[in-house]
Design a protein around this motif. Sequence first.
Motif, PDB file in Angstrom:
ATOM      1  N   ALA A 139       0.824  -1.212   0.000  1.00  0.00           N
ATOM      2  CA  ALA A 139       0.000   0.000   0.000  1.00  0.00           C
ATOM      3  C   ALA A 139       0.857   1.261   0.000  1.00  0.00           C
ATOM      4  CB  ALA A 139      -0.936  -0.014   1.212  1.00  0.00           C
ATOM      5  N   LEU A 140       1.936   1.262   0.774  1.00  0.00           N
ATOM      6  CA  LEU A 140       2.825   2.429   0.812  1.00  0.00           C
ATOM      7  C   LEU A 140       3.463   2.672  -0.552  1.00  0.00           C
ATOM      8  CD1 LEU A 140       4.561   1.885   4.267  1.00  0.00           C
ATOM      9  CD2 LEU A 140       3.127   3.834   3.638  1.00  0.00           C
ATOM     10  N   LEU A 141       3.850   1.594  -1.234  1.00  0.00           N
ATOM     11  CA  LEU A 141       4.437   1.726  -2.561  1.00  0.00           C
ATOM     12  C   LEU A 141       3.451   2.375  -3.526  1.00  0.00           C
ATOM     13  CD1 LEU A 141       6.671   1.139  -4.650  1.00  0.00           C
ATOM     14  CD2 LEU A 141       5.691  -1.150  -4.912  1.00  0.00           C
ATOM     15  N   ASN A 142       2.218   1.898  -3.502  1.00  0.00           N
ATOM     16  CA  ASN A 142       1.212   2.460  -4.404  1.00  0.00           C
ATOM     17  C   ASN A 142       0.817   3.879  -4.023  1.00  0.00           C
ATOM     18  OD1 ASN A 142       0.104   0.355  -6.479  1.00  0.00           O
ATOM     19  ND2 ASN A 142       0.505  -0.796  -4.614  1.00  0.00           N
ATOM     20  N   ASN A 143       0.734   4.161  -2.726  1.00  0.00           N
ATOM     21  CA  ASN A 143       0.391   5.514  -2.282  1.00  0.00           C
ATOM     22  C   ASN A 143       1.439   6.535  -2.712  1.00  0.00           C
ATOM     23  OD1 ASN A 143      -1.839   4.432  -1.067  1.00  0.00           O
ATOM     24  ND2 ASN A 143      -1.449   5.291   0.960  1.00  0.00           N
ATOM     25  N   ALA A 144       2.695   6.102  -2.755  1.00  0.00           N
ATOM     26  CA  ALA A 144       3.768   7.010  -3.159  1.00  0.00           C
ATOM     27  C   ALA A 144       3.511   7.548  -4.561  1.00  0.00           C
ATOM     28  CB  ALA A 144       5.111   6.274  -3.106  1.00  0.00           C
ATOM     29  N   TYR A 145       3.168   6.670  -5.479  1.00  0.00           N
ATOM     30  CA  TYR A 145       2.933   7.112  -6.862  1.00  0.00           C
ATOM     31  C   TYR A 145       1.608   7.854  -7.002  1.00  0.00           C
ATOM     32  CZ  TYR A 145       6.917   4.148  -7.611  1.00  0.00           C
ATOM     33  OH  TYR A 145       8.173   3.603  -7.529  1.00  0.00           O
ATOM     34  N   GLU A 146       0.625   7.475  -6.190  1.00  0.00           N
ATOM     35  CA  GLU A 146      -0.648   8.195  -6.196  1.00  0.00           C
ATOM     36  C   GLU A 146      -0.429   9.665  -5.826  1.00  0.00           C
ATOM     37  OE1 GLU A 146      -5.109   7.963  -4.151  1.00  0.00           O
ATOM     38  OE2 GLU A 146      -3.539   6.563  -3.542  1.00  0.00           O
ATOM     39  N   ILE A 147       0.421   9.902  -4.831  1.00  0.00           N
ATOM     40  CA  ILE A 147       0.728  11.274  -4.399  1.00  0.00           C
ATOM     41  C   ILE A 147       1.415  12.050  -5.512  1.00  0.00           C
ATOM     42  CG2 ILE A 147       2.256  12.601  -2.870  1.00  0.00           C
ATOM     43  CD1 ILE A 147       1.620  10.490  -0.703  1.00  0.00           C
ATOM     44  N   LEU A 148       2.374  11.424  -6.176  1.00  0.00           N
ATOM     45  CA  LEU A 148       3.093  12.108  -7.249  1.00  0.00           C
ATOM     46  C   LEU A 148       2.194  12.388  -8.448  1.00  0.00           C
ATOM     47  CD1 LEU A 148       6.505  10.223  -7.063  1.00  0.00           C
ATOM     48  CD2 LEU A 148       6.071  12.608  -6.474  1.00  0.00           C
ATOM     49  N   PHE A 149       1.321  11.460  -8.787  1.00  0.00           N
ATOM     50  CA  PHE A 149       0.387  11.684  -9.899  1.00  0.00           C
ATOM     51  C   PHE A 149      -0.606  12.795  -9.550  1.00  0.00           C
ATOM     52  CE2 PHE A 149       0.971   6.976 -11.165  1.00  0.00           C
ATOM     53  CZ  PHE A 149       2.094   7.299 -11.914  1.00  0.00           C
ATOM     54  N   ALA A 150      -1.085  12.776  -8.302  1.00  0.00           N
ATOM     55  CA  ALA A 150      -2.076  13.765  -7.883  1.00  0.00           C
ATOM     56  C   ALA A 150      -1.515  15.179  -7.909  1.00  0.00           C
ATOM     57  CB  ALA A 150      -2.593  13.433  -6.483  1.00  0.00           C
ATOM     58  N   THR A 151      -0.207  15.303  -7.701  1.00  0.00           N
ATOM     59  CA  THR A 151       0.433  16.626  -7.710  1.00  0.00           C
ATOM     60  C   THR A 151       1.129  16.909  -9.043  1.00  0.00           C
ATOM     61  OG1 THR A 151       2.361  15.604  -6.620  1.00  0.00           O
ATOM     62  CG2 THR A 151       0.747  16.725  -5.212  1.00  0.00           C
ATOM     63  N   ASN A 152       0.890  16.040 -10.009  1.00  0.00           N
ATOM     64  CA  ASN A 152       1.407  16.221 -11.381  1.00  0.00           C
ATOM     65  C   ASN A 152       2.939  16.279 -11.438  1.00  0.00           C
ATOM     66  OD1 ASN A 152       0.784  16.359 -14.139  1.00  0.00           O
ATOM     67  ND2 ASN A 152       1.027  18.576 -14.170  1.00  0.00           N
ATOM     68  N   ASN A 153       3.573  15.535 -10.553  1.00  0.00           N
ATOM     69  CA  ASN A 153       5.038  15.473 -10.540  1.00  0.00           C
ATOM     70  C   ASN A 153       5.491  14.233 -11.308  1.00  0.00           C
ATOM     71  OD1 ASN A 153       5.865  17.810  -8.960  1.00  0.00           O
ATOM     72  ND2 ASN A 153       4.832  16.807  -7.249  1.00  0.00           N
ATOM     73  N   LEU A 154       5.281  14.251 -12.622  1.00  0.00           N
ATOM     74  CA  LEU A 154       5.515  13.060 -13.428  1.00  0.00           C
ATOM     75  C   LEU A 154       6.994  12.718 -13.550  1.00  0.00           C
ATOM     76  CD1 LEU A 154       2.866  13.567 -16.251  1.00  0.00           C
ATOM     77  CD2 LEU A 154       2.622  12.455 -14.022  1.00  0.00           C
ATOM     78  N   LEU A 155       7.863  13.721 -13.690  1.00  0.00           N
ATOM     79  CA  LEU A 155       9.290  13.439 -13.811  1.00  0.00           C
ATOM     80  C   LEU A 155       9.828  12.837 -12.513  1.00  0.00           C
ATOM     81  CD1 LEU A 155      11.953  13.447 -15.276  1.00  0.00           C
ATOM     82  CD2 LEU A 155      12.233  15.880 -14.709  1.00  0.00           C
ATOM     83  N   GLN A 156       9.386  13.383 -11.388  1.00  0.00           N
ATOM     84  CA  GLN A 156       9.805  12.809 -10.114  1.00  0.00           C
ATOM     85  C   GLN A 156       9.314  11.367  -9.985  1.00  0.00           C
ATOM     86  OE1 GLN A 156       9.270  15.318  -6.562  1.00  0.00           O
ATOM     87  NE2 GLN A 156       8.949  17.057  -7.929  1.00  0.00           N
ATOM     88  N   GLY A 157       8.095  11.106 -10.457  1.00  0.00           N
ATOM     89  CA  GLY A 157       7.553   9.752 -10.420  1.00  0.00           C
ATOM     90  C   GLY A 157       8.353   8.800 -11.285  1.00  0.00           C
ATOM     91  N   LYS A 158       8.774   9.267 -12.444  1.00  0.00           N
ATOM     92  CA  LYS A 158       9.586   8.443 -13.347  1.00  0.00           C
ATOM     93  C   LYS A 158      10.929   8.107 -12.707  1.00  0.00           C
ATOM     94  CE  LYS A 158      11.585   8.378 -18.010  1.00  0.00           C
ATOM     95  NZ  LYS A 158      11.771   9.133 -19.273  1.00  0.00           N
ATOM     96  N   ILE A 159      11.546   9.102 -12.089  1.00  0.00           N
ATOM     97  CA  ILE A 159      12.836   8.890 -11.421  1.00  0.00           C
ATOM     98  C   ILE A 159      12.689   7.859 -10.304  1.00  0.00           C
ATOM     99  CG2 ILE A 159      14.589   9.975  -9.950  1.00  0.00           C
ATOM    100  CD1 ILE A 159      13.934  12.618 -11.512  1.00  0.00           C
ATOM    101  N   LEU A 160      11.652   8.022  -9.489  1.00  0.00           N
ATOM    102  CA  LEU A 160      11.456   7.149  -8.335  1.00  0.00           C
ATOM    103  C   LEU A 160      11.128   5.717  -8.760  1.00  0.00           C
ATOM    104  CD1 LEU A 160      11.306   6.802  -5.300  1.00  0.00           C
ATOM    105  CD2 LEU A 160       8.939   7.640  -5.368  1.00  0.00           C
ATOM    106  N   SER A 161      10.239   5.562  -9.731  1.00  0.00           N
ATOM    107  CA  SER A 161       9.847   4.213 -10.157  1.00  0.00           C
ATOM    108  C   SER A 161      11.023   3.473 -10.777  1.00  0.00           C
ATOM    109  CB  SER A 161       8.680   4.281 -11.142  1.00  0.00           C
ATOM    110  OG  SER A 161       9.029   5.011 -12.308  1.00  0.00           O
TER     111      SER A 161
END
Length: 256
Positions: A118-140
């Motif tokens: 759940a924590l793993l999925n919530n992390a990306y949900e937060i980044l998508f919700a704030t439109n931080n796509l590049l940060q999400g790409k780096i993290l994933s």
Amino acid sequence: MIMNYKEAYQNYLQQFESVLQAYCVSEPKLCEKLSNAMQYSLTAGGKRLRPVIAIATCQAFGGDINRILSGALALEMVHTYSLIHDDLPSMDNDDFRRGKPTNHKVFGEATAILAGDALLNNAYEILFATNNLLQGKILSSAAGHLGMVGGQSLDLESEGKEISPEKLNLIHTNKTGKLLSAAFLMGEAAAKGYTTRKVARLGQTVGMLFQITDDLLDVTGTFENLGKSVGKDSESCKLTAVRVYGLENAKKLTRE
């Protein structure tokens, strides 16, 4: 005026803890036990090294730190999920983390696995919700099978085997280095909108230093200082810098 290290660290740490506490208060709950398990590990303390690095890097490049706070939270969620799973009986089988019983000791193995998921999925949900796509790409990218998870898999495969320093470097680069490097890169991305190889190399170097130091502390540290069991690496014949290089050479590597 440039703050000294301790002042700066405490400043960034307080900013992050405020964001974390606000998230925990506002987080919707579907299953009470699962939410409690997630927050148990997420709020257990620790150095918060990755979010602090992300915030500090963003500010160092002249960025608005409000643009990295969601990324810092996501980073800590991914790190926390990895610790929950790392401590499981099928992995490192640890009883303590950050001075407290590990998640599966408190909530059971099944709930601990789900809390990490759940924590793993919530992390990306937060980044998508704030439109931080590049940060999400780096993290994933840093956390996946070509990063932290892949490094952990190589680490488990290597237990009890004699391997080369090059193989150890590969494990450390991915298991620990990629997520620490992501902290620098996400901070840079928040400030500039892009990332550079120079910052990636900085992150990898810090990641290597961190992992070798962690290996040393498993030999030289205490439970009181570390908040977790010591001597576990040698008990399980895990591959460490101390085992490959020897204690004194491992210390020399950290200085270098």
